[in-house]
Design an enzyme around this catalytic site. Structure first.
Site, PDB file in Angstrom:
ATOM      1  N   CYS A 101     -11.243   2.729  -0.368  1.00 39.54           N
ATOM      2  CA  CYS A 101      -9.828   3.422  -0.006  1.00 39.54           C
ATOM      3  C   CYS A 101      -9.445   2.541   1.346  1.00 39.54           C
ATOM      4  CB  CYS A 101     -10.094   4.750   0.359  1.00 39.54           C
ATOM      5  SG  CYS A 101      -8.619   5.590   1.228  1.00 39.54           S
ATOM      6  N   THR A 102      -8.377   2.030   1.438  1.00 32.69           N
ATOM      7  CA  THR A 102      -7.656   1.558   2.588  1.00 32.69           C
ATOM      8  C   THR A 102      -8.159   1.976   3.850  1.00 32.69           C
ATOM      9  OG1 THR A 102      -5.828   2.684   2.521  1.00 32.69           O
ATOM     10  CG2 THR A 102      -5.619   0.647   1.393  1.00 32.69           C
ATOM     11  N   HIS A 103      -8.281   3.199   4.168  1.00 35.44           N
ATOM     12  CA  HIS A 103      -8.670   3.927   5.358  1.00 35.44           C
ATOM     13  C   HIS A 103     -10.311   3.792   5.929  1.00 35.44           C
ATOM     14  CE1 HIS A 103      -4.589   5.273   4.605  1.00 35.44           C
ATOM     15  NE2 HIS A 103      -4.597   6.210   5.794  1.00 35.44           N
TER      16      HIS A 103
ATOM     17  N   ASP B  80       0.975  -0.877  -0.041  1.00 36.65           N
ATOM     18  CA  ASP B  80       0.100  -0.128   0.140  1.00 36.65           C
ATOM     19  C   ASP B  80       0.853   1.088  -0.078  1.00 36.65           C
ATOM     20  OD1 ASP B  80      -2.251   1.648   0.266  1.00 36.65           O
ATOM     21  OD2 ASP B  80      -1.993   1.855   2.605  1.00 36.65           O
ATOM     22  N   SER B  81       0.356   2.512  -0.384  1.00 41.19           N
ATOM     23  CA  SER B  81       0.984   3.477  -0.162  1.00 41.19           C
ATOM     24  C   SER B  81       1.521   3.920   1.185  1.00 41.19           C
ATOM     25  CB  SER B  81       0.244   4.622  -0.428  1.00 41.19           C
ATOM     26  OG  SER B  81      -1.098   4.767   0.082  1.00 41.19           O
TER      27      SER B  81
ATOM     28  N   GLU C  21      -6.210   8.910  10.016  1.00 38.47           N
ATOM     29  CA  GLU C  21      -4.592   9.112  10.595  1.00 38.47           C
ATOM     30  C   GLU C  21      -4.482   9.944  11.677  1.00 38.47           C
ATOM     31  OE1 GLU C  21      -1.724   9.284   7.719  1.00 38.47           O
ATOM     32  OE2 GLU C  21      -2.454   7.549   6.659  1.00 38.47           O
TER      33      GLU C  21
ATOM     34  N   CYS D  75      -3.744  -1.170  -1.973  1.00 37.06           N
ATOM     35  CA  CYS D  75      -4.158   0.406  -2.288  1.00 37.06           C
ATOM     36  C   CYS D  75      -4.985   0.463  -3.566  1.00 37.06           C
ATOM     37  CB  CYS D  75      -2.673   1.076  -2.648  1.00 37.06           C
ATOM     38  SG  CYS D  75      -2.774   2.634  -2.934  1.00 37.06           S
TER      39      CYS D  75
ATOM     40  N   TYR E  10      -0.474   8.876  -1.866  1.00 36.09           N
ATOM     41  CA  TYR E  10      -0.618   8.624  -3.244  1.00 36.09           C
ATOM     42  C   TYR E  10      -1.882   9.350  -4.090  1.00 36.09           C
ATOM     43  CZ  TYR E  10       3.107   4.938  -3.121  1.00 36.09           C
ATOM     44  OH  TYR E  10       4.245   4.121  -3.257  1.00 36.09           O
ATOM     45  N   GLY E  11      -3.032   9.193  -3.184  1.00 38.16           N
ATOM     46  CA  GLY E  11      -4.159   9.610  -3.611  1.00 38.16           C
ATOM     47  C   GLY E  11      -4.397  11.000  -4.469  1.00 38.16           C
TER      48      GLY E  11
HETATM   49  N1  DGL Z   1      -4.171   3.650   0.361  1.00 40.14           N
HETATM   50  C1  DGL Z   1      -4.730   4.578  -0.395  1.00 40.14           C
HETATM   51  C2  DGL Z   1      -5.980   3.856  -1.123  1.00 40.14           C
HETATM   52  O1  DGL Z   1      -6.337   3.131  -0.703  1.00 40.14           O
HETATM   53  C3  DGL Z   1      -5.121   5.954   0.483  1.00 40.14           C
HETATM   54  C4  DGL Z   1      -4.088   6.776   0.771  1.00 40.14           C
HETATM   55  C5  DGL Z   1      -3.209   7.514  -0.032  1.00 40.14           C
HETATM   56  O2  DGL Z   1      -3.798   8.473  -0.645  1.00 40.14           O
HETATM   57  O3  DGL Z   1      -2.375   7.046  -0.311  1.00 40.14           O
HETATM   58  O4  DGL Z   1      -6.229   4.677  -2.146  1.00 40.14           O
END
Ligand code: DGL
Length: 283
Positions: free
Chosen positions: A186-188, A11-12, A154, A74, A43-44
């Site tokens: 999204c992972t979060h 993941d990022s 976060e 990710c 990364y988003g």
């Molecule tokens: N891991 C990214 C996603 O699932 C979220 C965090 C990022 O923007 O890097 O899209």
């Protein structure tokens, strides 16, 4: 037959541990090598070209660890660069999080209207729309970028007034379109499940792409006779690599993983960025 090699998950940053958590839940005997590119996260909000370059670098590092399957946890990388990564890692099966979540949504929507929330790059890429309509072309997809959700998670503001305002702000339009399913792309976002559910009400299903991805990992490994034979011990034998480390990461990682993370190893960013002739140019 069984395969005791680890599953590579990247993941990022640390958010992809929500995918690792679901894999451990479903397959406690599996080992994972996790990479979080914390030095370059998020990364988003980045360009497609940069996301492709970073995604290929992340994938390449994990294939050096002899993984039996590569999971692009990710959503942003899955939406923008999955095909490119699969083409550059020909010896390892590669799966992303977009198809499993999309398949679940296409099966579940009764009104054939699905909402997708994610980072700006994920929504801009349109990969969820293509995937959902690939399962059923009549489904209408309503995407909405929610860039504030990642920093809110976060900061640990999972159940906070500011987060409720942000949920209201981003989701009002999606709900007005009459969707009955929303993919948390999204992972979060699984960590915001409860707060979002309270706002959207119980008639709108929230689909966690992490959960559906873990199920797909299980199915793929089973079909390849590649599940690990042991029933326990995978979690403690797993490795968690990051490209930057601050003391806050241990708590954050444990939040995403839903358990205390055993240890976090820092690797240098140069290990990811070293030139490699086998990597195709990011198109
Ligand atoms: N891991 C990214 C996603 O699932 C979220 C965090 C990022 O923007 O890097 O899209």
């Amino acid at each position: 037959m069984s395969d005791s090699r680890p599953i590579g998950v990247f993941d990022s940053g640390l958010g992809g541990l929500t995918v690792a958590r679901e894999i451990f839940r479903l397959m406690p005997g599996e080992k994972i090598i996790y990479l979080g590119d914390t030095a370059r996260c998020p990364y988003g909000g980045r360009s497609e070209e940069t996301i492709k370059t970073f995604g290929i670098q992340d994938a390449r590092l994990l294939t050096d660890y002899d993984v039996k399957l590569l999971v692009v946890a990710c959503n942003t990388v899955s939406a923008v660069a999955l095909d490119l990564i699969a083409a550059s890692c020909k010896d390892v099966p590669v799966i992303g999080v977009v198809i499993p979540g999309s398949r679940a949504a296409a099966r579940r929507t009764a009104v054939r209207k699905v909402g997708v929330i994610g980072t700006a790059a994920t929504i801009r890429a349109g990969a969820y729309t293509r995937a959902i309509q690939g399962f059923d072309a009549a489904i209408k997809v309503y995407g909405k970028a929610c860039p504030l959700f990642v920093p809110l998670v976060e900061e640990g503001l999972l159940d906070h007034e500011i987060t409720r305002h942000a949920v209201q702000y981003y989701l009002a339009e999606v709900l007005d379109s009459g969707v009955d399913c929303i993919i948390l792309g999204c992972t979060h976002y699984p960590l915001l499940m409860q707060t979002i559910q309270e706002m959207v009400g119980t008639r709108t299903q929230l689909l966690d792409s992490a959960l559906w991805t873990a199920r797909e990992v299980f199915e793929i490994l089973k079909s390849l006779n590649g599940l690990a034979a042991g029933k326990t011990g995978g979690f403690s034998e797993s490795r968690f690599l990051v490209t930057d480390y601050t003391p806050h990461f241990k708590d954050l990682a444990s939040l995403f993983l839903g358990a205390e993370i055993p240890s976090i190893e820092q690797i240098s960013l140069e290990k990811l960025t070293k030139p490699c002739s086998t990597v195709p140019a990011a198109a």
